[in-house]
Structure formats: structure tokens, C-alpha cells
Design a protein around this motif. Structure first.
Motif, PDB file in Angstrom:
ATOM      1  N   TYR A   1       0.752  -1.252   0.068  1.00  0.00           N
ATOM      2  CA  TYR A   1       0.063   0.038   0.111  1.00  0.00           C
ATOM      3  C   TYR A   1       0.757   1.187  -0.068  1.00  0.00           C
ATOM      4  O   TYR A   1       1.926   1.274   0.890  1.00  0.00           O
ATOM      5  N   PRO A   2       0.435   2.165  -0.611  1.00  0.00           N
ATOM      6  CA  PRO A   2       1.360   3.501  -0.672  1.00  0.00           C
ATOM      7  C   PRO A   2       1.077   4.444   0.579  1.00  0.00           C
ATOM      8  O   PRO A   2       0.489   5.522   0.550  1.00  0.00           O
ATOM      9  N   LEU A   3       1.638   3.922   1.485  1.00  0.00           N
ATOM     10  CA  LEU A   3       1.223   4.583   2.896  1.00  0.00           C
ATOM     11  C   LEU A   3       1.840   5.924   3.017  1.00  0.00           C
ATOM     12  O   LEU A   3       1.356   6.712   3.715  1.00  0.00           O
ATOM     13  N   GLU A   4       2.877   6.178   2.119  1.00  0.00           N
ATOM     14  CA  GLU A   4       3.548   7.459   2.395  1.00  0.00           C
ATOM     15  C   GLU A   4       2.664   8.529   1.595  1.00  0.00           C
ATOM     16  O   GLU A   4       3.137   9.591   1.737  1.00  0.00           O
ATOM     17  N   ASP A   5       1.650   8.008   0.858  1.00  0.00           N
ATOM     18  CA  ASP A   5       0.877   9.103   0.174  1.00  0.00           C
ATOM     19  C   ASP A   5      -0.559   8.978   0.742  1.00  0.00           C
ATOM     20  O   ASP A   5      -0.959  10.300   0.729  1.00  0.00           O
ATOM     21  N   ILE A   6      -1.230   8.052   1.072  1.00  0.00           N
ATOM     22  CA  ILE A   6      -2.442   8.234   1.292  1.00  0.00           C
ATOM     23  C   ILE A   6      -2.788   7.284   2.479  1.00  0.00           C
ATOM     24  O   ILE A   6      -2.133   6.355   2.705  1.00  0.00           O
ATOM     25  N   GLU A   7      -3.894   7.722   3.414  1.00  0.00           N
ATOM     26  CA  GLU A   7      -4.145   6.705   4.646  1.00  0.00           C
ATOM     27  C   GLU A   7      -4.920   5.410   4.240  1.00  0.00           C
ATOM     28  O   GLU A   7      -5.551   5.754   3.066  1.00  0.00           O
ATOM     29  N   PRO A   8      -5.016   4.477   5.002  1.00  0.00           N
ATOM     30  CA  PRO A   8      -5.817   3.368   4.584  1.00  0.00           C
ATOM     31  C   PRO A   8      -7.107   3.807   4.647  1.00  0.00           C
ATOM     32  O   PRO A   8      -7.764   4.940   5.120  1.00  0.00           O
ATOM     33  N   GLY A   9      -8.273   2.807   4.453  1.00  0.00           N
ATOM     34  CA  GLY A   9      -9.707   2.857   4.386  1.00  0.00           C
ATOM     35  C   GLY A   9     -10.094   3.625   3.026  1.00  0.00           C
ATOM     36  O   GLY A   9      -9.231   3.993   2.298  1.00  0.00           O
ATOM     37  N   LEU A  10     -11.295   3.466   2.676  1.00  0.00           N
ATOM     38  CA  LEU A  10     -11.998   3.943   1.511  1.00  0.00           C
ATOM     39  C   LEU A  10     -13.437   4.316   1.847  1.00  0.00           C
ATOM     40  O   LEU A  10     -14.462   3.824   1.825  1.00  0.00           O
ATOM     41  N   GLU A  11     -13.427   5.700   2.333  1.00  0.00           N
ATOM     42  CA  GLU A  11     -14.762   6.453   2.900  1.00  0.00           C
ATOM     43  C   GLU A  11     -14.483   7.856   2.663  1.00  0.00           C
ATOM     44  O   GLU A  11     -13.488   8.426   2.914  1.00  0.00           O
ATOM     45  N   GLU A  12     -15.468   8.500   2.016  1.00  0.00           N
ATOM     46  CA  GLU A  12     -15.639  10.052   1.674  1.00  0.00           C
ATOM     47  C   GLU A  12     -16.943  10.617   1.951  1.00  0.00           C
ATOM     48  O   GLU A  12     -17.922   9.815   1.651  1.00  0.00           O
ATOM     49  N   THR A  13     -17.017  11.868   1.877  1.00  0.00           N
ATOM     50  CA  THR A  13     -18.057  12.664   2.443  1.00  0.00           C
ATOM     51  C   THR A  13     -18.163  13.762   1.472  1.00  0.00           C
ATOM     52  O   THR A  13     -16.911  14.345   1.195  1.00  0.00           O
ATOM     53  N   ALA A  14     -19.276  14.154   0.850  1.00  0.00           N
ATOM     54  CA  ALA A  14     -19.269  15.564  -0.003  1.00  0.00           C
ATOM     55  C   ALA A  14     -20.533  15.979   0.448  1.00  0.00           C
ATOM     56  O   ALA A  14     -21.597  15.579   0.674  1.00  0.00           O
ATOM     57  N   PHE A  15     -20.528  17.386   0.409  1.00  0.00           N
ATOM     58  CA  PHE A  15     -21.564  18.380   0.582  1.00  0.00           C
ATOM     59  C   PHE A  15     -21.870  18.825  -1.109  1.00  0.00           C
ATOM     60  O   PHE A  15     -20.972  19.426  -1.337  1.00  0.00           O
ATOM     61  N   TYR A  16     -22.883  19.178  -1.250  1.00  0.00           N
ATOM     62  CA  TYR A  16     -23.275  19.555  -2.561  1.00  0.00           C
ATOM     63  C   TYR A  16     -24.210  20.799  -2.435  1.00  0.00           C
ATOM     64  O   TYR A  16     -25.573  20.542  -2.233  1.00  0.00           O
ATOM     65  N   ASP A  17     -23.925  22.166  -2.829  1.00  0.00           N
ATOM     66  CA  ASP A  17     -24.822  22.990  -2.970  1.00  0.00           C
ATOM     67  C   ASP A  17     -25.098  23.612  -4.372  1.00  0.00           C
ATOM     68  O   ASP A  17     -24.054  23.971  -5.013  1.00  0.00           O
ATOM     69  N   PRO A  18     -26.279  23.341  -4.845  1.00  0.00           N
ATOM     70  CA  PRO A  18     -26.430  23.694  -6.407  1.00  0.00           C
ATOM     71  C   PRO A  18     -25.846  25.098  -6.679  1.00  0.00           C
ATOM     72  O   PRO A  18     -26.366  26.081  -6.075  1.00  0.00           O
ATOM     73  N   ALA A  19     -25.815  25.198  -7.907  1.00  0.00           N
ATOM     74  CA  ALA A  19     -25.424  26.688  -8.474  1.00  0.00           C
ATOM     75  C   ALA A  19     -27.000  27.221  -8.957  1.00  0.00           C
ATOM     76  O   ALA A  19     -26.924  28.667  -9.213  1.00  0.00           O
ATOM     77  N   ASN A  20     -27.773  26.444  -9.191  1.00  0.00           N
ATOM     78  CA  ASN A  20     -29.130  26.955  -9.876  1.00  0.00           C
ATOM     79  C   ASN A  20     -30.266  25.883  -9.557  1.00  0.00           C
ATOM     80  O   ASN A  20     -30.123  25.092  -9.181  1.00  0.00           O
ATOM     81  N   PHE A  21     -31.443  26.392  -9.525  1.00  0.00           N
ATOM     82  CA  PHE A  21     -32.688  25.514  -9.635  1.00  0.00           C
ATOM     83  C   PHE A  21     -32.200  24.625 -10.965  1.00  0.00           C
ATOM     84  O   PHE A  21     -31.616  24.806 -11.818  1.00  0.00           O
ATOM     85  N   THR A  22     -33.262  23.609 -10.981  1.00  0.00           N
ATOM     86  CA  THR A  22     -33.303  22.836 -12.032  1.00  0.00           C
ATOM     87  C   THR A  22     -34.635  23.107 -12.847  1.00  0.00           C
ATOM     88  O   THR A  22     -35.509  23.633 -11.791  1.00  0.00           O
TER      89      THR A  22
END
Length: 810
Positions: free
Chosen positions: A617-638
Motif C-alpha cells: 500500500y502507498p502509505l507514504e501518500d494516502i491513509e488506509p480505508g476508503l470512505e468519503e463525504t461530500a456536501f453539494y450546494d447547487p448553482a441554480n434551480f433545475t
């Protein structure tokens, strides 16, 4: 060939397995050890002063644990309103308090002023009947015009009047619109009512409050479309519970239609009482309670004027509306007749000048808030009815008049005169589809067939546009929203490659557990059965603004995409290490990472396992695990849009209306699951048809609700609606979200009411009856009376008959 997986496929809804086999878990299925039951004592008068409440006899009855009144909530906050409107004079709206239990006064039939908590439901109900309240009845205001008259009884004594706000939009256009109407070659004027509705989802509201003395944590189980918002409003503004000590859970929910967005008194009460009594407290609404405690919808009275030049081009629209708020401001009520309504008054058309005036009015009725479509159906009904009336007055084809004034495909993005910018659309193409699937060319032959049977046949056409995925947060904040309107998702990849996705949207019939995995399966190339969707529990999800306004896939789905993109970027780095390649050369397709131009590859599960068992594993570059969170605020209505056609038969002897054909052509942008989209349209059409022909929530002059059960409130049944022709092929993808989606959940309810009414007016005209308008619902009595009075100018008797009835009987 249709796809069998991923975006654009139509797999069966996975959640239906538990629903159809009786294995769903709804809030009423939750029974906690030692739980108590609450029965609310509700006002049977619309307006009155509470002189005293004698609970002594009730308190002595078997099983009674405690009786609460408004006095027990001194120091507790009132239910907050989530949107503040500033009126056309720069004044902030009048915002009265909304106590959990009424104190001092009751303000509508159904207003709770006491609550009995007992060991069983029947014991709580029996004791409630023994409570003796002395309430001095006061004059009630039900009619909005009467409520605004000088000297009218005030719903709230601490307010200056019953006017919540007097809103104008766009105020800079006001004088220009007035001048355009004065100088127009033709002006069509129409006065109409958008009838009050009760949502009536299959599952009534339920609340179960629980408290853990060991941890100081409160839990509320509730039938909600947005548990995080309930946690925020109730915790911060009502009960003063820190968010880390308050959990809100919305399990399976049997329909919402807007009525379960809001924070209600019963939720706050059960949470409060559970802590007071150190035992769980449960409330389940009866259907009768729902009629007088769930927020109602619509209830607008409007005058609209459409100005046209000598060539029949639209030059200006002016509207004046009274919008009923009811006795209190529900969570999003102020936004519905303003920003969710006024910003859509340009419709699908190039009308250069629009002015919208809305006066919101307090009355002694149940609070009114968002109901499927929320402001968009009201705007569409006004505009599409006045356009149809104008076509009839001018003697021109109603479709040709619409086409002439459409925003054209080469004009997008299109800046409307009511602030919003339509990013994409093709209204002519949608109309082309409608004419084809509705076989409008064959209508005259079908009309002759109906006439041979002694029936009048009419064709009604309608166009609509709506604004969905309300955003961005910085804009809605300027417009008065007291919350952000972004959404969030966490994507958690497990070691063996399966995925759990925690989403802020809540599914109560939309099919999120099926459609959201389709998106991830398309992005990664794994089976949809490898993906689990988790929603409805604030302890498991970072945050979320819930499900309403056709926002789920456009906003929360986009957050999920952004989080998955982060996952894929990290996974490519791991794959690059395993394959001894550069991350920029790694491609992901069909669940396999490969080095571009070579046969070297590693599958998805190999990479995910390496993330959690990082021996290589490329430990020097990235940490273990595979989990991500994102918040999305739209630029406009649809901006979903569409064109609908309805054909009706009217019996001239009785006034009975029967819908024979209905065609719906919609532009929803990219479609994730065509089957689910079609189902959403079908449901919306049924609700819109219900409003047009059957449903009407009615009060008498004293404020008594006279349509408080299914005996008096007519819901649409299977034989009230036809088989539909539905098409969404004329799609123009949204340009500002990663999926190109627009939303589909409200379209049917927005576009169908004016199509039905237009069809009935056309049918009467074919029989020589010139009727300008009939107020919804178009019951047989109303249609017959309109025909009988058709010789008067513009159908003066229109809508007069049956105005006091709750709806049309089956």
C-alpha cells in the motif's frame, strides 16, 4: 435496446419486497418497553379564549400518568418558521408565536390545548373526554378578504392585523407592467381560486419520544420527510436540546406529499414528555385528526391579467393573490406563495414584463404550507388558464398561441423577468411529442363519436415549468430561508468491495434504494446489489435537508456522485501502486482498474481489500480505508418542463365530467430509472386530477371544518382516472449538476389541473355554452350550474353553486 443495469435501466424497486410482503417498519410499528400513550385534546371552536381547564376528574381515571396543558410549556420555545419574507415596503413579515399547546387562546378547530398521557391509548382517550375546558368563543375569520377588512377579529391579538405580508415581485416592474396593460391591444382577465387541499398520505403521522436518563439523550421516531431539519428546529428552537444529544429517526414512511416536511407540535410534545416522565411516549394520528392537524395545501384567490399586442405576443402579466396562511406560520409556509410561486410566473413564455403581488393572510383555519408542487401548481394554474381564455377570446388555436410565445431552444440560457435563469429546455419539442402521443390530430373524430352518444367532448392543453432543487444556499438565504438547501452523502466502501451510502435525502415512495445504487453502479461498474442506501437516521448521516421539491437526485444524488468521485480518485492511486503504474494512466471500467494501453489490471474488490489490508500500500501518500463525504450546494434551480393534454366527456344533463384520455410529455433531463419516473408522473397526475374534479377542503363561516373525513372529502379512486400516455424523450439535460437531472416528482400535480379545467371549458363551448371559468373542483353541480348560467356575461354563475361543499361525491 434498453439497458438492464445502471443509469437508464428500469430494475424493479428493491424496497417493494419488504413493502409488499408486510415487512416494512413504519413509525407505528415501533413499540418501546414501558411506553405510554398520548391523546391530544383539541379545540372544537375556531377561535376562543381559554378561561380555564379542569383536569381533576380526568387525572383520577385509570391508567392516567399525567395531563399536560400549555402552562407546562412556559419557557419552552414555540414552533419556528423556517422562512422569513420581507414585503414590498421593506417590512419583515408579521410572525406570531406557535405554542406546542395553546395558551390563552385557541385559533383553529383542532388546535391542541391539553394532552393526556396514559398507559394505553383507550385510557388516554377516555380521560381526555373527561377534561372540562371553559372556552369563550370569539368571532372567527375564515374568508381572507373579510380577515383583511377594517375591524376584523384578529387571529393574534399581538399583531397589528391579519396581514402577514404584502409582497411584490418584481417591484421595479410594477409601473412598467401597469403601462403595458393600459396600452395593450388585448387584455384577458381571469379571477380564480386554487382550492384548499388535504394531503392524505396513506400513513398518518406518528411520533414516539424516548429519553435515556443514563446518557441524557433524547430520541424521536417520526414520520418525516427530513429528519435532520426536525432535529435542528426542535432541538435548537423549541426544546433546547444540543444536537449531539438528540437523535431523530424517520423509518419507512408511507407517503408525504409535503405534509411531512414540517415540524409539528406533536413531535415536540412527545420528545418533551418522554424526558419529563422518563418513559417513551407515543402518539398515532387518526385520520380525523389528520384533517385538522396536518398542514393543508394551496388556498389562493387570484386575479390575473395577460396583455397581448396586436400580433398576439405576450407583453405583460399582472397578478394579485391572497394566500391563506391559516392560524399559524407552518415551517415553510411564507415561501410557497412568494419565491416558489412568483419566480415561475413567466412560465414557458417570453413575456417581457411580470408583476406579482401576494398578500398572505392569517385566518382561523389549519395552517397552510407546501403540498406537492408547492407554489408551482398555483402559478401554472393561473397562467395556463388565462392563456387558454385569451385564445378563446381571440379566436386562435391555444397550442399555436403557446408556441408563438414559447422561449425558443436557441434562446437558452434564458433570463426571465422574474429573476430566475432557465439553463436549458426545448418547449416546442415537448409539444411535438405531446401532439404525437396524445393523437391530437384525431380529436375531432373522437368528439363526433361523443356527440353521437349525447356527450360533450373537450380537449385541454397545458404547459408548465417548475423550479426544483431550490438553491444555492447563499441566494435562498437572501430570500429569507433560515436554513441552507445543500445536501450531503457519505460513501463507505467495505473491505470486500460492497458499499454503504449514507444520504441526507429521505425516501417515502420515491425509490431511492433502487435509483441511487444505479448511479453508483454506473460509475464504478459493480452490481447494484452490492450497494446499500442508508437514510432517515440523524445518528448515521452527516447532515441532510430531506426530500421535497423534486430535489433528491439533483441535490443529494449530486453529493453522492461527488463523494464517489473522491472514492474513485483514491482507489486509482491504490490501483496504480498495485499495478506499478502512474495514477494518471489508470482507467476504471466495468469494475476493473487497468493501465491504459496494457492488459495489466486489478478488479474493484482487489483494490478495496488493499485499502483495508494495506500490506502492499502507498502509505507514504494516502491513509488506509476508503470512505468519503461530500456536501453539494447547487448553482441554480433545475427546470423540468412539459406539455399535457386532457380529453373529457361532459354529460350535459348532469354536469358529470369523465376523463377519457390523458397524455403527458415531460422534460426531466437525464432519467435514472424510466419505470420509476413514469410511476412518479402517474401519481402526480392522479393528485392533480383529484384537485381538479374532486377534492376540496371547506370551512363554514364559523370556522368549522365541514370536510373533515372521507365522508365529505372526495379522494380520487381508480375509476376517476384514465390510462395515461407518458413520454419523457424530449429531454434537455441540466447543465449545472453532474448527472444532468432535473427532477420528476411534482410534475404531474403541477400540469394536470389546468389541463382538466381547460378541457371542460372546451367541452362546454362545443355545446354552445360560453363559460369563462369554473372553480375547482369541477363537481357535477358546479359544471351544471355553470352551463345553466352560461348566457350571463362570461359565465357569471361560474363556481357559485356547490361552493360550500367539501367535494364531489362518487
Amino acid at each position: 435496446m434498453p439497458k438492464d443495469a445502471g443509469i437508464g435501466a428500469s430494475p424493479k424497486r428493491r424496497e417493494d419486497v419488504r413493502f409488499l410482503t408486510g415487512r416494512g417498519q413504519y413509525t407505528d410499528d415501533i413499540d418501546l418497553a414501558g411506553q405510554l400513550y398520548v391523546h391530544f385534546v383539541r379545540s372544537d371552536v375556531a377561535h376562543g379564549t381559554i378561561e380555564g381547564i379542569d383536569t381533576s376528574a380526568a387525572a383520577a381515571m385509570p391508567g392516567v400518568v399525567r395531563i399536560f396543558t400549555g402552562a407546562d410549556f412556559e419557557g419552552v420555545g414555540g414552533l419556528p418558521c423556517g422562512w422569513q419574507v420581507t414585503d414590498r415596503h421593506g417590512e419583515v413579515m408579521q410572525e406570531p408565536g406557535h405554542p406546542v399547546l395553546a395558551r390563552g387562546k385557541v385559533r383553529h378547530v383542532g388546535d391542541p390545548y391539553a394532552a393526556v398521557v396514559a398507559k394505553s391509548r383507550s385510557q388516554a382517550r377516555d380521560a381526555a373526554e373527561a377534561i372540562e375546558a371553559t372556552i369563550t368563543e370569539l368571532p372567527a375569520v375564515v374568508d381572507m378578504a373579510a380577515a383583511l377588512a377594517d375591524g376584523a377579529p384578529k387571529v393574534h391579538d399581538d399583531l397589528t392585523s391579519n396581514l402577514c405580508y404584502d409582497w411584490g415581485f418584481v417591484e421595479d416592474n410594477r409601473d412598467k407592467v401597469d403601462e403595458a396593460i393600459r396600452s395593450a391591444a388585448h387584455v384577458t382577465t381571469l379571477e380564480l381560486k386554487n382550492n384548499r387541499l388535504v394531503a392524505n398520505p396513506m400513513e398518518p403521522r406518528v411520533a414516539v419520544g424516548d429519553y435515556n436518563p443514563a446518557t441524557g439523550e433524547s430520541t424521536l421516531y417520526t414520520t418525516s420527510q427530513n429528519p435532520h431539519v426536525i432535529r435542528l428546529l426542535m432541538g435548537a428552537f423549541v426544546l433546547g436540546i444540543p444536537e449531539h444529544k438528540l437523535r431523530v429517526v424517520a423509518p419507512d414512511v408511507g407517503g408525504g406529499f409535503g405534509t411531512k416536511i414540517f415540524h409539528y407540535a406533536e413531535e415536540a410534545f412527545c420528545t418533551f414528555a418522554a424526558k419529563e416522565l422518563k418513559k417513551p411516549v407515543k402518539w398515532t394520528s387518526t385520520r380525523s385528526e389528520a384533517f385538522m392537524s396536518d398542514a393543508h395545501g394551496r388556498d389562493h384567490v387570484t386575479k390575473i391579467e395577460l396583455a397581448l399586442d396586436a400580433d398576439n405576443n405576450f407583453t405583460a402579466v399582472r397578478t394579485s393573490t391572497m394566500a391563506n396562511m391559516g392560524a399559524y406560520l407552518s415551517t415553510f409556509a411564507p415561501s410557497v406563495p412568494t419565491w416558489l410561486h412568483g419566480t415561475l410566473m413567466a412560465g414557458n413564455y417570453r413575456t417581457p414584463l411580470v408583476y406579482v403581488n401576494v398578500r398572505a393572510v392569517f385566518t382561523n383555519t389549519v395552517p397552510v404550507d407546501a403540498y406537492r408542487g408547492a407554489g408551482r401548481p398555483e402559478a401554472t394554474f393561473q397562467l395556463e388558464r388565462v392563456i387558454d381564455k385569451a385564445a378563446r377570446e381571440l379566436g386562435v388555436d391555444p397550442i399555436a398561441l403557446r408556441r408563438q410565445n414559447f422561449v425558443k431552444a436557441d434562446q437558452f440560457p434564458y433570463q426571465t423577468p422574474v429573476a430566475v435563469v432557465y439553463d436549458t429546455g426545448n418547449y416546442d419539442a415537448t409539444m411535438d411529442v405531446l401532439e404525437r402521443i396524445g393523437d391530437l390530430a384525431g380529436f375531432e373524430a373522437r368528439r363526433k363519436e361523443s356527440e353521437a352518444k349525447g356527450l360533450l367532448r373537450g380537449l385541454g392543453v397545458n404547459c408548465y415549468i417548475e423550479a426544483c432543487g431550490i438553491a444555492p444556499s447563499n441566494l435562498v438565504g437572501q430570500l429569507g430561508a433560515r436554513a441552507g438547501l445543500y445536501d450531503a452523502a457519505t460513501v463507505r466502501v467495505n473491505a470486500t468491495g460492497s458499499i454503504s451510502v449514507m444520504v441526507g435525502a429521505h425516501s417515502h415512495g420515491q425509490g431511492h434504494e433502487t435509483t441511487f445504487p444505479q448511479v453508483l453502479a454506473e460509475m464504478i461498474g459493480i452490481g447494484e446489489d452490492q450497494i446499500e442506501i442508508v437514510h432517515g437516521d440523524t445518528s448515521k448521516i452527516p447532515f441532510g435537508m430531506g426530500t421535497y421539491g423534486s430535489r433528491s437526485i439533483a441535490v443529494c444524488g449530486s453529493a453522492m456522485v461527488r463523494a464517489t468521485e473522491k472514492i474513485i480518485r483514491k482507489a486509482k492511486k491504490i490501483a496504480a501502486h498495485l499495478l506499478e503504474a502512474d495514477a494518471g494512466d489508470i482507467e476504471l471500467k466495468d469494475g476493473k482498474f487497468s493501465v491504459a494501453g496494457t492488459d495489466k489490471s486489478v478488479d474493484w474488490s482487489g483494490v478495496t481489500l488493499a485499502a483495508y489490508v494495506p500490506h502492499n500500500y502507498p502509505l507514504e501518500d494516502i491513509e488506509p480505508g476508503l470512505e468519503e463525504t461530500a456536501f453539494y450546494d447547487p448553482a441554480n434551480f433545475t427546470y423540468p418542463a412539459g406539455a399535457y393534454a386532457c380529453e373529457v366527456e361532459v354529460d350535459p344533463e348532469t354536469g358529470k365530467v369523465t376523463i377519457q384520455r390523458f397524455a403527458a410529455a415531460d422534460d426531466f433531463g437525464n432519467v435514472i430509472n424510466p419505470m420509476i419516473v413514469e410511476g412518479q408522473v402517474h401519481g402526480g397526475l392522479a393528485q392533480g386530477i383529484g384537485q381538479a374534479l374532486l377534492e376540496n377542503c371547506a370551512y363554514d363561516e364559523t370556522g368549522q371544518l365541514i370536510s373533515a373525513s372521507y365522508m365529505d372529502y372526495a379522494m380520487p379512486r381508480a375509476d376517476d382516472v384514465p390510462f395515461y400516455s407518458v413520454d419523457h424523450s424530449a429531454a434537455t439535460p441540466c447543465t449545472h449538476n453532474p448527472l444532468g437531472v432535473k427532477g420528476c416528482g411534482e410534475a404531474g400535480a403541477i400540469g394536470s389541473p389546468p389541463a382538466v379545467v381547460n378541457a371542460v371549458i372546451d367541452a362546454l363551448a362545443s355545446g354552445g355554452k360560453s363559460v369563462g371559468h369554473i372553480d375547482m373542483p369541477l363537481s357535477p353541480a358546479r359544471v351544471w350550474a355553470a352551463m345553466a348560467g352560461a348566457d350571463t356575461p362570461d359565465g357569471a354563475s361560474e363556481g357559485a353553486a356547490d361552493r360550500s361543499l367539501g367535494g364531489a361525491a362518487h
